[in-house]
Design a protein around this motif. Structure first.
Motif, short mmCIF file in Angstrom:
data_model
loop_
_atom_site.label_atom_id
_atom_site.label_comp_id
_atom_site.label_asym_id
_atom_site.label_seq_id
_atom_site.Cartn_x
_atom_site.Cartn_y
_atom_site.Cartn_z
N LEU A 162 43.61 9.50 35.11
CA LEU A 162 42.61 8.46 34.86
C LEU A 162 43.15 7.45 33.86
CD1 LEU A 162 39.39 10.63 34.53
CD2 LEU A 162 40.18 9.39 36.54
N ARG A 163 42.64 6.28 33.94
CA ARG A 163 43.06 5.22 33.03
C ARG A 163 42.03 4.95 31.93
NH1 ARG A 163 47.43 6.37 34.17
NH2 ARG A 163 48.72 5.40 35.78
N ALA A 164 40.73 4.97 32.29
CA ALA A 164 39.69 4.63 31.31
C ALA A 164 38.36 5.19 31.76
CB ALA A 164 39.60 3.10 31.13
N GLU A 165 37.39 5.09 30.89
CA GLU A 165 36.02 5.51 31.22
C GLU A 165 35.43 4.58 32.26
OE1 GLU A 165 33.78 5.52 27.65
OE2 GLU A 165 34.86 7.19 26.73
N GLY A 166 34.45 5.11 33.00
CA GLY A 166 33.76 4.32 34.01
C GLY A 166 34.35 4.43 35.40
N GLU A 167 35.47 5.13 35.56
CA GLU A 167 36.07 5.27 36.88
C GLU A 167 35.33 6.32 37.69
OE1 GLU A 167 40.23 5.90 36.98
OE2 GLU A 167 40.69 4.38 35.47
N PRO A 168 35.09 6.08 38.96
CA PRO A 168 34.46 7.10 39.81
C PRO A 168 35.47 8.17 40.20
CG PRO A 168 34.94 5.14 41.09
CD PRO A 168 35.31 4.81 39.67
N VAL A 169 34.99 9.38 40.33
CA VAL A 169 35.84 10.50 40.72
C VAL A 169 35.11 11.31 41.78
CG1 VAL A 169 37.04 10.65 38.51
CG2 VAL A 169 34.94 11.95 38.85
N ARG A 170 35.89 12.04 42.57
CA ARG A 170 35.35 12.94 43.58
C ARG A 170 35.55 14.38 43.13
NH1 ARG A 170 32.11 10.42 46.86
NH2 ARG A 170 32.47 12.07 48.42
N LYS A 171 34.76 15.26 43.70
CA LYS A 171 34.90 16.67 43.36
C LYS A 171 36.29 17.18 43.72
CE LYS A 171 32.74 21.20 43.96
NZ LYS A 171 31.67 21.98 44.59
N ASP A 172 36.88 17.99 42.83
CA ASP A 172 38.22 18.58 42.97
C ASP A 172 39.34 17.54 42.87
OD1 ASP A 172 37.13 21.09 43.25
OD2 ASP A 172 37.04 20.97 45.44
N GLN A 173 39.01 16.34 42.40
CA GLN A 173 40.06 15.35 42.15
C GLN A 173 40.77 15.71 40.84
OE1 GLN A 173 38.78 11.24 42.26
NE2 GLN A 173 40.39 10.61 40.85
N LYS A 174 42.12 15.56 40.83
CA LYS A 174 42.87 15.90 39.63
C LYS A 174 42.66 14.85 38.54
CE LYS A 174 47.40 15.51 39.30
NZ LYS A 174 48.87 15.77 39.43
N LEU A 175 42.31 15.35 37.35
CA LEU A 175 42.08 14.48 36.21
C LEU A 175 43.26 14.46 35.25
CD1 LEU A 175 38.41 15.56 35.39
CD2 LEU A 175 39.17 13.69 36.88
N ALA A 176 43.92 15.63 35.07
CA ALA A 176 45.04 15.72 34.13
C ALA A 176 45.85 16.97 34.45
CB ALA A 176 44.54 15.76 32.69
N ASP A 177 47.05 17.06 33.84
CA ASP A 177 47.90 18.25 33.91
C ASP A 177 47.96 18.87 32.52
OD1 ASP A 177 48.65 18.12 36.63
OD2 ASP A 177 50.02 16.47 36.17
N LEU A 178 47.74 20.20 32.48
CA LEU A 178 47.64 20.90 31.21
C LEU A 178 48.71 21.99 31.14
CD1 LEU A 178 46.04 21.56 28.56
CD2 LEU A 178 44.71 23.18 29.95
N TYR A 179 49.43 21.99 30.02
CA TYR A 179 50.37 23.09 29.75
C TYR A 179 49.76 23.96 28.67
CZ TYR A 179 54.08 25.71 27.50
OH TYR A 179 54.83 26.73 26.94
N ALA A 180 49.53 25.26 29.04
CA ALA A 180 48.92 26.21 28.11
C ALA A 180 49.72 27.49 28.12
CB ALA A 180 47.48 26.47 28.49
N PRO A 181 50.27 27.93 27.00
CA PRO A 181 51.06 29.18 26.96
C PRO A 181 50.29 30.39 27.45
CG PRO A 181 51.39 27.91 24.95
CD PRO A 181 50.27 27.24 25.69
N ASP A 182 49.01 30.48 27.16
CA ASP A 182 48.23 31.64 27.61
C ASP A 182 48.11 31.68 29.13
OD1 ASP A 182 47.88 32.35 24.99
OD2 ASP A 182 45.86 31.49 24.81
N ILE A 183 47.99 30.50 29.74
CA ILE A 183 47.91 30.46 31.21
C ILE A 183 49.26 30.84 31.82
CG2 ILE A 183 47.51 28.96 33.20
CD1 ILE A 183 45.51 27.42 31.53
N LEU A 184 50.33 30.40 31.20
CA LEU A 184 51.66 30.77 31.70
C LEU A 184 51.88 32.27 31.60
CD1 LEU A 184 54.34 29.77 32.85
CD2 LEU A 184 55.13 29.41 30.50
N SER A 185 51.45 32.91 30.51
CA SER A 185 51.59 34.35 30.36
C SER A 185 50.76 35.09 31.41
CB SER A 185 51.17 34.80 28.97
OG SER A 185 51.99 34.21 27.98
N ALA A 186 49.58 34.57 31.71
CA ALA A 186 48.74 35.20 32.73
C ALA A 186 49.39 35.12 34.10
CB ALA A 186 47.36 34.53 32.74
N GLN A 187 50.11 34.02 34.38
CA GLN A 187 50.82 33.92 35.65
C GLN A 187 51.92 34.99 35.76
OE1 GLN A 187 51.96 29.87 36.96
NE2 GLN A 187 50.83 29.14 35.14
#
Length: 428
Positions: A162-187
């Motif tokens: 996303l670029r800014a507030e006010g943008e329309p989005v659809r369900k299951d549309q990707k908003l961002a990519d997150l790197y989390a060590p706990d999620i990597l350990s769970a994988q």
């Protein structure tokens, strides 16, 4: 014969004559000479019609005062020691009882004068009176359709879609990519459970590891891709939970976020709320489920139809109004939050109400009245008690009957003339 003896004989003769007269009167029943008529007690009494104040004014001692200096008073004529003017007599003058006058006397107006004043009349009617509430509302988000996006594990935002507030989005549309060590350990744990389980082994351990990934917010397609490829992924996509508009965007690329960080807020605008304030005396007319209509200045001529959803429990102590929530469908997304709207809530009509046109009512702040047409050019103001008002008509609770003729134009001049006549009569 001496003089003294002659005098004694004369007195004795008079006494004898007097005694003889008394004896004769007693024998004949005569009361003797009657006294002269004199004043009676009745003559000394004041007339029955004379009041106490009139009697006091008639018999009071005169008082003389100075016209210029009323403090100079004396009981005899003279001159004022201050200005030298002659003193004048002052007496109590009883006041006559004031005749009772009508508070609003009749007024006669000729036909020519009625034409000049543009006097128009209308009849008092009986019939149903619509209970309508008109108010100014404000469009707001439907708070039951707000979605707040938080990360399930602490990590860093590696990329934003996303670029800014006010943008329309659809369900299951990707908003961002997150790197989390706990999620990597769970994988990693998930892949180990898959390797240890084998094809014929029980699925308890892999299913438990898969549920942990789900609880950490890893999308189901990503879990299946990890299971198929047997490889971990460094970043996990953050997906939109529903269709809507991004109303708040706190996430920025490279930002460190925790589960308490609100990255995005998404509001669905397919339905909107409209908040209106209803006056205290109109609360009995409104209930949930009632039909409501709305117009907005942005789209002249268009009307939206909705319903009353909820009445809030407390009144505003300053404005003495109750907040009411309406719901309107917004399929085209034309209605924007914070728009102003003109709202009409249609309640059940009140049957058999006695009503008059709104322009016929005279409101002075101390009384409410109308001018009644009596016929043959005669008019008379009449005080009334009013009730609810709707569609340009006012309910009359007392003072008029159906069929009465009232003035709807020029009534203010007639009412003023009646008030002047009443004042002159009171003065007289």
């Amino acid at each position: 014969m001496s003089t003294h003896s002659t005098t004694r004989r004369h007195a004795a003769g008079l006494a004898g004559a007097a005694a003889l007269a008394l004896i004769v009167a007693a024998l004949t029943g005569c009361d003797g000479p009657k006294p002269e008529p004199g004043p009676t007690d009745q003559d000394n009494q004041a007339p029955a019609r004379e009041t106490a104040l009139e009697h006091a004014a008639k018999h009071q001692d005169p008082t003389y005062i100075c016209p210029m200096h009323p403090q100079i008073r004396q009981d005899h004529p003279g001159t004022c020691p201050i200005c030298g003017m002659d003193l004048i007599e002052k007496r109590v003058t009883p006041k006559a009882a004031a005749p009772e006058t009508e508070p609003h006397p009749e007024v006669a107006v000729s036909g020519l004068m009625q034409q000049r004043l543009a006097v128009r009349t209308a009849e008092v009617e009986r019939g149903p009176l619509a209970r309508e509430v008109r108010a100014v509302g404000r469009v707001a988000y439907d708070e039951t359709r707000l979605a707040h996006v938080h990360p399930r594990a602490a990590g860093w935002i590696e990329g934003l879609s996303l670029r800014a507030e006010g943008e329309p989005v659809r369900k299951d549309q990707k908003l961002a990519d997150l790197y989390a060590p706990d999620i990597l350990s769970a994988q990693v744990d998930f892949l180990i459970a898959l390797e240890r389980g084998g094809s014929n082994a029980p699925r308890v351990a892999p299913d438990k590891a898969r549920n942990i990934l789900r609880l950490l917010g890893v999308p189901e397609p990503v879990i299946r891709d990890i299971e198929r490829s047997r490889e971990t992924r460094n970043t996990i996509p953050v997906l939109a939970p529903a269709d809507g508009i991004v109303t708040r965007m706190e996430a920025r690329e490279g930002m460190y976020v925790t589960p308490s960080s609100e990255m995005f807020t998404i509001a669905a605008l397919s339905e909107v709320w409209v908040m209106v304030d209803v006056f205290e005396h109109q609360l009995a007319w409104v209930r949930p489920g009632m039909r409501a209509e709305m117009r907005v200045p942005a789209y002249p001529g268009r009307t939206w139809t909705g319903k009353v959803e909820y009445l809030y429990p407390d009144l505003d102590p300053q404005t003495r109004t109750l907040r009411v929530r309406l719901v309107f469908s917004n399929p085209g997304l034309e209605l924007k939050p914070n728009m102003f709207a003109d709202v009409l809530i249609a309640g059940d009509p009140k049957p058999d109400a006695i009503t008059i046109p709104r322009e016929a009512l005279i409101v002075t702040g101390q009384r409410e009245s109308v001018v009644k047409a009596l016929g043959e050019g005669r008019f008379q103001p009449v005080d009334v008690a009013t009730g609810m008002e709707s569609e340009g008509r006012v309910e009359v609770l007392s003072g008029l009957e159906p069929g009465d003729a009232i003035v709807v134009s020029g009534q203010f001049l007639i009412d003023s003339e009646s008030s002047l006549q009443a004042s002159f009569r009171r003065m007289r």
